[in-house]
Motif scaffolding. Structure first.
Motif, PDB file in Angstrom:
ATOM      1  N   GLY A 551       0.805  -1.204   0.000  1.00  0.00           N
ATOM      2  CA  GLY A 551       0.000   0.000   0.000  1.00  0.00           C
ATOM      3  C   GLY A 551       0.839   1.254   0.000  1.00  0.00           C
ATOM      4  O   GLY A 551       2.066   1.205   0.183  1.00  0.00           O
ATOM      5  N   ALA A 552       0.175   2.381  -0.211  1.00  0.00           N
ATOM      6  CA  ALA A 552       0.856   3.667  -0.224  1.00  0.00           C
ATOM      7  C   ALA A 552      -0.121   4.756   0.186  1.00  0.00           C
ATOM      8  O   ALA A 552      -1.335   4.642  -0.030  1.00  0.00           O
ATOM      9  N   LYS A 553       0.433   5.827   0.778  1.00  0.00           N
ATOM     10  CA  LYS A 553      -0.355   6.994   1.170  1.00  0.00           C
ATOM     11  C   LYS A 553       0.458   8.246   0.872  1.00  0.00           C
ATOM     12  O   LYS A 553       1.680   8.263   1.077  1.00  0.00           O
ATOM     13  N   THR A 554      -0.231   9.272   0.413  1.00  0.00           N
ATOM     14  CA  THR A 554       0.468  10.512   0.091  1.00  0.00           C
ATOM     15  C   THR A 554      -0.495  11.682   0.192  1.00  0.00           C
ATOM     16  O   THR A 554      -1.717  11.494   0.344  1.00  0.00           O
ATOM     17  N   GLN A 555       0.042  12.888   0.110  1.00  0.00           N
ATOM     18  CA  GLN A 555      -0.754  14.098   0.112  1.00  0.00           C
ATOM     19  C   GLN A 555      -0.249  15.022  -0.996  1.00  0.00           C
ATOM     20  O   GLN A 555       0.946  15.058  -1.302  1.00  0.00           O
ATOM     21  N   LEU A 556      -1.167  15.763  -1.610  1.00  0.00           N
ATOM     22  CA  LEU A 556      -0.852  16.600  -2.759  1.00  0.00           C
ATOM     23  C   LEU A 556      -1.424  18.000  -2.571  1.00  0.00           C
ATOM     24  O   LEU A 556      -2.301  18.221  -1.734  1.00  0.00           O
ATOM     25  N   PHE A 557      -0.919  18.917  -3.385  1.00  0.00           N
ATOM     26  CA  PHE A 557      -1.456  20.277  -3.452  1.00  0.00           C
ATOM     27  C   PHE A 557      -1.543  20.919  -2.072  1.00  0.00           C
ATOM     28  O   PHE A 557      -2.586  21.383  -1.635  1.00  0.00           O
ATOM     29  N   ARG A 562      -5.535  14.079  -0.022  1.00  0.00           N
ATOM     30  CA  ARG A 562      -4.839  12.942   0.558  1.00  0.00           C
ATOM     31  C   ARG A 562      -5.303  11.684  -0.157  1.00  0.00           C
ATOM     32  O   ARG A 562      -6.502  11.465  -0.326  1.00  0.00           O
ATOM     33  N   LEU A 563      -4.341  10.868  -0.556  1.00  0.00           N
ATOM     34  CA  LEU A 563      -4.627   9.662  -1.325  1.00  0.00           C
ATOM     35  C   LEU A 563      -4.115   8.437  -0.580  1.00  0.00           C
ATOM     36  O   LEU A 563      -3.092   8.499   0.113  1.00  0.00           O
ATOM     37  N   SER A 564      -4.819   7.325  -0.758  1.00  0.00           N
ATOM     38  CA  SER A 564      -4.356   6.051  -0.208  1.00  0.00           C
ATOM     39  C   SER A 564      -4.722   4.949  -1.182  1.00  0.00           C
ATOM     40  O   SER A 564      -5.715   5.038  -1.911  1.00  0.00           O
ATOM     41  N   ALA A 565      -3.897   3.916  -1.209  1.00  0.00           N
ATOM     42  CA  ALA A 565      -4.145   2.774  -2.090  1.00  0.00           C
ATOM     43  C   ALA A 565      -3.586   1.527  -1.426  1.00  0.00           C
ATOM     44  O   ALA A 565      -2.589   1.583  -0.691  1.00  0.00           O
ATOM     45  N   ALA A 566      -4.240   0.389  -1.680  1.00  0.00           N
ATOM     46  CA  ALA A 566      -3.774  -0.883  -1.133  1.00  0.00           C
ATOM     47  C   ALA A 566      -4.199  -2.002  -2.063  1.00  0.00           C
ATOM     48  O   ALA A 566      -5.243  -1.924  -2.720  1.00  0.00           O
TER      49      ALA A 566
END
Length: 757
Positions: A551-557, A562-566
């Motif tokens: 999985g991964a998590k990040t934040q933009l702008f 905020r995004l998350s994926a698994a």
């Protein structure tokens, strides 16, 4: 994915609030937690009218509700890990915690929510840090705790079907170093399912009485919580909490449907076909059409059954110089009585009843700390003892078709399984977060478990005294099935290994493998006239899940998005498969696997607009399930099937928009949420008539908040489009060419006023 725990910042600001969770038994920002976890904070729970544990699923793709008996037994299903055994004195594969205490019985898992700080939903095995039976995940309800400063609120609501909801709390200091909080909830509504008994065809063989043909689907719930907290010096904190709840209910709000069994040339029952609306069932009854908000049940009363829960817990924390020690002691008691009309129509055929009582004591003590080198550790021990008594079986009133088969036409008869169950669990656990570099962390954890199980089974025919209650005073037919006693001891282990990498910009990537376990238990087959189980068939084995996840998590702008994926793969050994045939069910062990993925986003593109969107896909398969037993001329029919209540695709989204209006000095906000689930099965055999179409649920409303943010007036509508969809069903095609089905509640509006002091 998920929602927010509100920070002290103005929530109308342009940036997203910090989301703090305790998924790893310590406070962390959600974006820094290396697992698939969602959270709904107190303001989000209030804004989107989350009123019960079942509402949690509509905000969390990958999570659904596993139903049995018209929603009077409900459990969580996560990523295809599910259980819908109607005998809910046992435990499910999704652990439910309330205020850091484990709920040992399925029957206490879904309840009204009130005065909550947040709800956390953890996906995947969580057995390392969270006790037992967290094979598929965990749902944790965290109530608001006592405060030093005095605060209070009162929330009043009124809605369709004379629905009334009152909620409130008061908190503050009672004396130096002593704080308290008292919370209360009252919720009631009239039945929404109109009973037109005896209309609809069929020939009822019992005359209407004062309790026949009443409307169904009403609610009457009252609950309260009291907490006291004190600081005994600078290092020791003690909190005592107690909760009591009582729900009064009627028979399950089912209606009838016509379904037809299908047999192959060897006489094996291999499929079920749902017949068109307006077709008579096998008893000659024509059910009201879907969406009519009608039923025609002879066995129906709108009150008299109940669910009760009592909880007391002691939370002790001592802060040493370099680590904390926490002790949590909990006692819980659940009581439940319910009944349903098996044919769901006006024919006096046969009914099902259940009355359970369970008591549990749990004790956990854990220590956690961090070294100067950044190594974080946690270790501890857990103990639980649960005792349960169950009475479940058939209620065959006088003149019923079922009673006639036992020579009890004039008096009626109750065919009941009295059960006793005891579970004693001991475990020790440890978890270490070891920094390998300043960005890369290795996480290793494990739990060793010893579980002792005791089970007593009996099955008798009892003299009928009350047509609507389980009667076990006088045995008139002993030994409908052989009595038996069982003793089992399981030695199990759970574990995890994770790698976590944190990028310079704050993004997170992780990969890991986990092993989850759930102990075995016992079958309690109903006396339905088919051969009883052999003594060796009553126990079923523990199940083991190996989970592989990235999985991964990040934040933009500038943290506006905020995004998350698994993505995950599950390999199941001895999956506990519940198969319902006719009017009884048993659990067997089968291998299974599942794979899928999830995407989620939170966003606030302007200082007025906020929202979330999430989607989950799960492809789960249970292998070599027995669809039909062997016949004299043919072997057993086996097939690979989908788990029950496990839709492949789920999606949800919500928005709140502060309208650019100055309305009496306050803020007017438009709110909406939408959720979608694809097709699902209500029975592991996956017959054609057991598959139900997917549906979309749309809710929305308007909320006004005054200038000093202490008064909220809101109008909200659930099921805006008045969509009719299936929530659960019960297939008795081979018994009567009929079955029960529960449709969704109709469009439901509410208006509410909330005042904070």
């Amino acid at each position: 994915m998920g929602g927010t725990e509100q920070s002290t910042e103005d929530t109308t600001g342009a940036f997203l609030d910090d989301i703090v969770v305790t998924a790893n038994r310590r406070s962390q920002n959600l974006q820094d937690v290396a697992l698939s976890v969602s959270a709904l904070g107190s303001r989000e729970l209030e804004a989107f009218n989350v009123r019960s544990g079942t509402d949690i699923a509509r905000f969390t793709p990958g999570v659904s509700i596993s139903n049995s008996f018209a929603g009077q037994s409900q459990q969580y299903s996560i990523r295809g890990v599910t259980q819908n055994d109607y005998n809910d004195i046992f435990e499910g594969p999704i652990a439910v915690y309330y205020d850091d205490t484990y709920m040992t019985s399925i029957q206490g898992q879904v309840f009204g929510t009130f005065d909550l700080e947040r709800v956390e939903i953890l996906k995947g095995p969580q057995g390392t840090l969270f006790g037992k039976n967290a094979t598929g995940g965990l749902v944790h309800f965290i109530p608001k705790q006592p405060t030093k400063e005095t605060e209070a609120y009162f929330d009043w609501g009124y809605g369709r079907f004379n629905g009334v909801r009152l909620e409130g709390a008061v908190s503050g200091s009672l004396a130096p170093n002593l704080r308290g909080r008292a919370s209360i909830l009252y919720s009631r509504s009239d039945p929404y399912l109109k009973n037109i008994y005896p209309a609809g065809g069929g020939v009822p063989t019992l005359p209407p009485g004062p309790r026949f043909g009443e409307d169904l689907g009403g609610e009457d719930l009252i609950a309260g919580r009291l907490q006291l907290e004190t600081d005994l010096g600078e290092r020791l904190n003690v909190r005592l909490a107690g909760t009591a709840a009582r729900m009064t209910m009627g028979n399950g709000p089912y209606t009838n449907r016509a379904i037809q069994p299908v047999f192959n040339a060897a006489g094996q029952y291999i499929d079920t076909i749902a017949l068109p609306s307006g077709t008579p069932d096998g008893l000659g009854f024509i059910a009201p059409p879907p969406g009519s908000e009608q039923t025609a049940s002879d066995f129906a009363k709108d009150s008299g059954y109940y669910g009760r829960s009592y909880d007391a817990s002691l939370h002790v924390r001592y802060e040493f110089d370099s680590f904390d020690v926490i002790s949590v002691t909990s006692y819980k008691r659940f009581e439940k009585s319910m009944a349903v009309d098996i044919d769901g129509g006006p024919v006096n055929f046969v009914n099902y009843g259940q009355r359970n009582t369970s008591n549990s004591l749990t004790q956990e003590i854990r220590a956690a700390g961090e070294t100067e080198g950044g190594l974080r550790w946690a270790t501890g021990a857990f103990f639980s003892k649960a005792r349960a008594r169950g009475r479940l079986g058939f209620l065959a009133p006088a003149n019923s078709l079922f009673a006639g088969q036992f020579g009890a036409t004039a008096t009626g008869i109750d065919l009941i399984n009295p059960l006793k169950y005891k579970n004693t669990n001991y475990s020790i656990f440890a978890n270490v977060d070891l920094p390998l570099t300043n960005r890369l962390t290795l996480v290793v954890g494990g739990r060793l478990i010893r579980e002792k199980l005791r089970f007593n089974f009996a099955s008798n025919g009892y003299a009928n005294v009350d047509d609507y209650e389980i009667d076990t005073e006088t045995i008139i037919i002993p030994g409908l099935q052989p009595s038996s006693r069982h003793r089992e001891t399981d030695r199990l282990w759970a574990g995890k290994v994770n790698l976590e990498y944190r990028f310079e910009d704050g993004s997170l990537a992780y990969a890991g493998v986990s092993r989850g376990v759930k102990g075995g238990a016992f079958n309690a087959k109903l006396p339905d006239g088919t051969p009883p189980l052999l003594a060796s068939e009553i126990p079923y084995r523990p199940e083991t899940l190996y989970s592989y996840e990235i999985g991964a998590k990040t934040q933009l702008f500038e943290d506006r998005v905020r995004l998350s994926a698994a993505a995950f793969y599950y390999d199941y050994k001895n999956y506990q498969t519940f198969t319902l045939k006719n009017v009884t069910g048993t659990i067997s062990n089968n291998d299974a696997h599942a794979w899928g993925g999830e995407l989620g986003a939170q966003f606030t593109p302007t200082d007025r607009l906020r929202g979330t969107v999430a989607v989950a896909y799960t492809k789960a398969t249970v292998k070599d399930v027995v669809i039909a037993a062997a016949a004299p001329t043919a072997p057993a029919v086996l097939d690979d099937v989908n788990p029950t209540f496990a839709p492949r695709l789920q999606a949800s989204g919500n928005l709140s928009y502060d309208l650019p209006l100055d309305l009496f000095g306050g803020t007017l906000t438009a709110i909406a949420d939408v959720s979608f689930i694809s097709d699902f099965y209500d029975n592991i055999r996956n017959f054609t008539g057991q598959r139900h179409n997917g549906h979309t649920l749309v809710n929305g409303g308007l909320s006004w908040l005054n200038a000093d943010r202490t008064l909220t007036i809101k109008g909200y509508v659930k099921n805006l489009t008045n969509n009719t969809y299936v929530e659960t069903a019960f297939d008795t095609a081979s018994l009567c060419g009929c079955g029960q089905i529960q449709y969704s509640k109709p469009r439901w509006w509410t208006v509410s006023l909330r005042k904070e002091f």
